[in-house]
Design a protein around this motif. Sequence first.
Motif, mmCIF file in Angstrom:
data_model
loop_
_atom_site.group_PDB
_atom_site.id
_atom_site.type_symbol
_atom_site.label_atom_id
_atom_site.label_comp_id
_atom_site.label_asym_id
_atom_site.label_seq_id
_atom_site.Cartn_x
_atom_site.Cartn_y
_atom_site.Cartn_z
ATOM 1 N N PRO A 714 -52.493 -85.363 29.157
ATOM 2 C CA PRO A 714 -53.682 -85.584 28.322
ATOM 3 C C PRO A 714 -54.292 -86.964 28.557
ATOM 4 O O PRO A 714 -53.574 -87.966 28.622
ATOM 5 N N GLN A 715 -55.617 -86.992 28.664
ATOM 6 C CA GLN A 715 -56.363 -88.242 28.814
ATOM 7 C C GLN A 715 -57.651 -88.139 27.998
ATOM 8 O O GLN A 715 -58.749 -88.102 28.552
ATOM 9 N N PRO A 716 -57.531 -88.082 26.680
ATOM 10 C CA PRO A 716 -58.733 -87.896 25.857
ATOM 11 C C PRO A 716 -59.709 -89.056 26.022
ATOM 12 O O PRO A 716 -59.313 -90.209 26.198
ATOM 13 N N MET A 717 -61.014 -88.716 25.927
ATOM 14 C CA MET A 717 -62.092 -89.695 26.086
ATOM 15 C C MET A 717 -63.017 -89.605 24.877
ATOM 16 O O MET A 717 -64.082 -89.005 24.924
ATOM 17 N N TYR A 740 -52.200 -92.619 23.962
ATOM 18 C CA TYR A 740 -52.396 -91.326 23.299
ATOM 19 C C TYR A 740 -51.864 -91.375 21.864
ATOM 20 O O TYR A 740 -52.448 -90.769 20.961
ATOM 21 N N GLN A 741 -50.755 -92.071 21.641
ATOM 22 C CA GLN A 741 -50.220 -92.176 20.282
ATOM 23 C C GLN A 741 -51.202 -92.919 19.387
ATOM 24 O O GLN A 741 -51.395 -92.542 18.223
ATOM 25 N N PHE A 742 -51.834 -93.946 19.892
ATOM 26 C CA PHE A 742 -52.851 -94.652 19.115
ATOM 27 C C PHE A 742 -54.022 -93.715 18.825
ATOM 28 O O PHE A 742 -54.556 -93.694 17.710
ATOM 29 N N TYR A 743 -54.432 -92.957 19.820
ATOM 30 C CA TYR A 743 -55.525 -91.991 19.654
ATOM 31 C C TYR A 743 -55.201 -90.981 18.553
ATOM 32 O O TYR A 743 -56.031 -90.697 17.677
ATOM 33 N N TYR A 978 -45.676 -87.527 18.451
ATOM 34 C CA TYR A 978 -46.795 -86.756 19.002
ATOM 35 C C TYR A 978 -46.442 -86.060 20.316
ATOM 36 O O TYR A 978 -47.339 -85.632 21.045
ATOM 37 N N ASP A 979 -45.151 -85.955 20.614
ATOM 38 C CA ASP A 979 -44.758 -85.312 21.866
ATOM 39 C C ASP A 979 -45.222 -83.871 21.934
ATOM 40 O O ASP A 979 -45.661 -83.386 22.987
ATOM 41 N N GLN A 980 -45.115 -83.151 20.825
ATOM 42 C CA GLN A 980 -45.535 -81.750 20.837
ATOM 43 C C GLN A 980 -47.049 -81.646 20.962
ATOM 44 O O GLN A 980 -47.568 -80.776 21.662
ATOM 45 N N LEU A 981 -47.757 -82.535 20.297
ATOM 46 C CA LEU A 981 -49.211 -82.506 20.379
ATOM 47 C C LEU A 981 -49.687 -82.755 21.807
ATOM 48 O O LEU A 981 -50.626 -82.096 22.281
ATOM 49 N N MET A 982 -49.043 -83.672 22.491
ATOM 50 C CA MET A 982 -49.437 -83.950 23.873
ATOM 51 C C MET A 982 -48.801 -82.981 24.869
ATOM 52 O O MET A 982 -49.033 -83.082 26.057
#
Length: 1003
Positions: A714-717, A740-743, A978-982
Motif C-alpha cells: 500500500p502507498q496511499p496518496m 502507513y501507520q500514521f496515515y 494496522y497489519d491486517q488493514l495493510m
Amino acid sequence: MTERKGPKLYSIAAHRGFADALVAGLIPRYAQADVGLARLTLLLPSRRAVRTVTEAFVRLSGAGLLLPRMAVVGDLDLDEMLGALLDPLGAGAEIPPAADPVRRWLRLADLLRAELGDKAPKGPALLRQAFEMGRTMDRLLVEGIGPQELLEERVIAVVGEQAGHWQASIRTFARVQARWMAELAARDERDAPARRNMLFRHAAQRWKESPPAHPIVAAGVTSASPALARLLRAVSELPDSAVILPDLDLTLDQAVWDGLGVAGAPETVGDAPIGRADAVTHPQYHLKLLLNRMGIARDEVEPWHRSGLGAAPPDRSRAISNLFLPSEASARWVRLKAAERRLSAVRVMESAHPGAEAQAIAILIREALEVPERRVALVTPDRALADRVIAHLGRWGVTADDTAGQPLPQTTAGRLFLLMAEVAASAAAPVPLIALLGHPLVGEAVGEWDGGRADWLSHVRRLDKALRGPRPEPGLGHVRATIAARNNPRFSAWWDAVEALLAPLLGDGEIPLAAALDRLASAAEALSGGAVWSGAAGRALAAFVEELRAAAREVGTGIAPEDLATALRDAMERVAVRPPWGGHPRVAVYGLIEARMSRADLVICGGLVEGTWPGAAAPDALLAPAVLRALGVPGADFRIGLAAHDLAAALGAPEVILSHARRDASGPAIPSRFVLRVRAMLGEKLLAEHAETGAVALAREIDDAPLAAPYPRPQPMPSAAQRDVPIAVTGLDRLRGDPYQFYASDILRLRSWDALDAEPTAAWKGTAVHAILERWHKEGGALLPIAQAELAKMSAHPLVRGLWWPRLVAGLEWVEQEIAALRDDGRMVAASEAKGHITWKGVKIKGRADRIDRLADGTLAIVDYKTGGPPTAKRVEQGFALQLGLIGLMAREGAFAGVSGEPTRFEYWSLRKSPKSTTGFGECSEPVLEGRKTSGIPREDFLPETERFLTDAITRWIKGNEPFTARLNPDLPTYADYDQLMRLDEWQGRDEGSRADPAEGGL
C-alpha cells in the motif's frame, strides 16, 4: 405351515437390508386377510428401529396393511425406557419402581464425599467422579452383577493382584455401592438397569408359564445382557414366534468362530466368563456372547431368505466376512480369488482434511438426490463432520437433520442458560456478560425495558466498547460506574433493567443448587421473554432444569457460584437434543446407534479414522480390566467390536462409500483399522478400482476461484487537504518509521480496540503510572496511597492489581527516591503532565510532557516515563524515537505554561527491572552520544537534529506529496495494529525483514 421344534432363530445377512428383508418375510408369514399383521407383536431395540421398520412396512405393504404392535426393549445408550408390553402398569405391585437417576447421581456425590473425607475432590470434579461411579454400577447391573459378586473368592483374588491405586479405587467403589444399595432398599426402589432386568425376567417367566395367544417376533436386538438373553430365549420357544438377528455370519468357518474366544461360556466351572484372549474387537463377538447366554449354538440359527427392495449383491456378505477375519485367519487373503475379495459397489474416498471430506460428502449426497426416489444416508460418529456436511448441503437448499442430536450446551437455549451460569461463576466478567446480553434470544422484552431488539443491541455495543481492556473488579458495581461516566440517561435506564435481573445471580459462598437453578431459570426467562423454553431445545432444557432442580432440592446439594457453570456444562453435555421432523425426506445423517437397521440406497461412512470410528477405548476408571474379566464384563475394547459390526451392517447397503481424511485439526490422522483392512484385502490393483476420486476433485474445484492479482504494497496518496493534520509528539516516529501507520491513525483516524478481558498492555500500565505521578507532583504527600487510590479508580481486577502492585510499588519508590536526591542537588520539577503545542513550518505540533525539571543552572531536563524498556539510542540517532527532542523543542518555544529555558538533558525514566536500582526496579538513561557510548545524538546537536528530522517529515508527507508507504522501514520494530488493514502477509516477503513488537519488558 409346520411348526418348527425348539428355539427358532434366524439371521438376516448384511447384504439383504435388515428392515426391508424383515418386513418382506413377516408379511407373507403372519398377515391375515381380515386383520393384517395386527395380531403380531414385534420386539425392537429402540424407537428409531420402530420408525425404520414402520417405513419398511409402508414401502412393502402395497395397498395398505394393519401394522403389528411394536414394542421396544429400550436402548440404554439412548437413555430409552421399556415399552408398555414389557413394563405394564400393573408391574409395580411385583417390581419396585426405578430410582431417579439424577437423584442417584447427586446422592452418590454425597456418599463419595463422606467416604473419601478430606481426600474427596471438590465441586465439579466430585460430581464427575460420582457420575462415573454410577455408570460403572449400571454397567455391572446390566450384566446382572451386584455388590455380592465383588466379594466372590475369584474376584477378591484378582483384586489382590492389582496395583495399589486399583485396590483403593475398587474398595471405594464397593463401599459407596453398598451404602447406595442400602438406601435403595430403605426406599423400596431399584436402579434402572436392575429394574429392567427384573422386568425381562418377569416377562420371560410369564410367557413361559402362559404363552401369549398371538406370535411375538424379536428383531434386531443384539444386546448381550444375560436378562435380555433369557428373554430372547423364551421368545424363541414360543409358538409361532421367532428371534431374528442382524448380520450373524453363518458362513464363517467354525475354526474362526471358535477362535473368537470363550464369550461367556467357559469350558471349566470357575473360569472367567471373558477370556484374556477373547477377540472382543471382532464384529461377531457380541453375537456369539448373546448366543452363548441364550444357550443356543450357531448351528441352530437359520438364514432368513427374504431380501429387501435395496439389497446389495449376494457376494458382498462373503467379502464382508473375509474382511473382518481375525488377524491370524486374515493370512488367507493372499489365497482368495479376486471375486472373493472384491467389494462390489463399495468405494474408498480419501480427502486431505475434514473440511474437504465434508465438502466431498455433500457433493456425493447432492448427486444422489438427482436420481428420483434414491435415498442417501451419512453415518458417522463424528458430530463435527456431520455439522459441516449439513452446512454444505445448505448451499443447495437441502435441509438435513442430524438424528444423533446436538448436545444441549450447543443449542441456542442451552447456550443462553450456560452463559447465565458463567456470569454468576465469574462475577460478571466482561466476556460472558457481553456474550449473554448479545445472545440471539435476549433483548426483545426485558423487565421494564421495552425499547426493542435493535435498541437493545445498540446499548450492548456501547457497553462492549466501554468494558474493553483488562478485566475489571468483580461484580456489577464497576459496570454501573462505567455507564454513569457516559452521562447517557437512556443507557443508564437500560442498565437498570439489566442489573435488576442479573444482581440476584451474584453472591459469595456455597448456595443450594436448587436455589441457583431457580435464579438462573427466572433470569433466563426474563431476559428472553420466555423464548428460552421454546422449540425442541427449550423443551429439553426445561426438562433438564426441572429434573435437576427437584433432585437437588430433595438431596440438599450445595454448590459454590464459581463451580456452577462447569457443573452444569458437564451435566448438559449428556443431554442430546434430537431434531423434530422436517428435513429432506431422502437424506439422513445418523450416528452409529441411530444407523442400526436403517436403510438407504447410498450409505456414506464418514470419519473413518482411529479414535473416531472406532472410538478410542476408554478403560473403566474404577474397576481394573482384570476385575471386569473375572466378573464376566467385556472390557473397553468391546465397543470396538460393536463399531466393527456397525460398519459391517452399513456395508450391506447397495452402494457404500468409506470416507476418511489424511489430517485432522491436530496433525496427520491414522486411517481406521477397518479402512486399512479394506486396503489390505483388496490389494493395490483392486483398491484403484474402488477409489472414489471424482467427488474429491469436485470438492477442490467447487470453491476454486481464479487467482487474484498479487496485492501490492500500500502507498496511499491523500490529497493536500487530507494531509494537513497535526503531528503528535508520539506520531512523528510512526510517520518516519511506517508512514502507513500514521496515515491510518492520524488521517483515517482508525483506532484498534483492546479485547475484552485483555492482558494489561503497556499503554494501560502507562496510563496508570502517569495518572499516579501527575497527582503526586501536584498534591505532594506519600506516593503509595495515591497509587492505591488511582488504581481503585480504574476498577482493575484484584488479580491484575495483585500481580502488578509489587512491581509498581518498587518502581514508584525508586522515582520517589530519585526525585528527592535530585532536589537536594538543586533540581526541581517545573511541570508534570503538561499539555502544549507549537506551530512548525505551518504544522501544529502537539503533545504532553511527562515531566520537565529545572536544573540548578536554569536549563531544562526533559523526562519521559516508560513502564517498559526505553527506545535504544540507535533508534533515536536514526530519527525513529524523537519524543524527547520534540518535547524539548516545544519547551524551548514556550509551549508549556510557566516553563521556559533551554533543554540540555533528555532522560528516559524506565520502571523496568534493573540491578542498578536500590528497589530492584527503575533506571534513568539518556540517548546522548558522550563518553564511551557508540550511538545516540551529541547533546549539543539533540535539538538541531530533531528539527532536521521534523522538517524533513513535514516537507515529504504533510506539505509534500510523498506516498504513505507501508512498512517503509521493514526492519524497524513497530506495533502491528494496522497489519491486517495493510494486508501485510499478502505482499511482504520473508526476505524483507521480520516484524517485531516494541520491547516492553519490565512492568
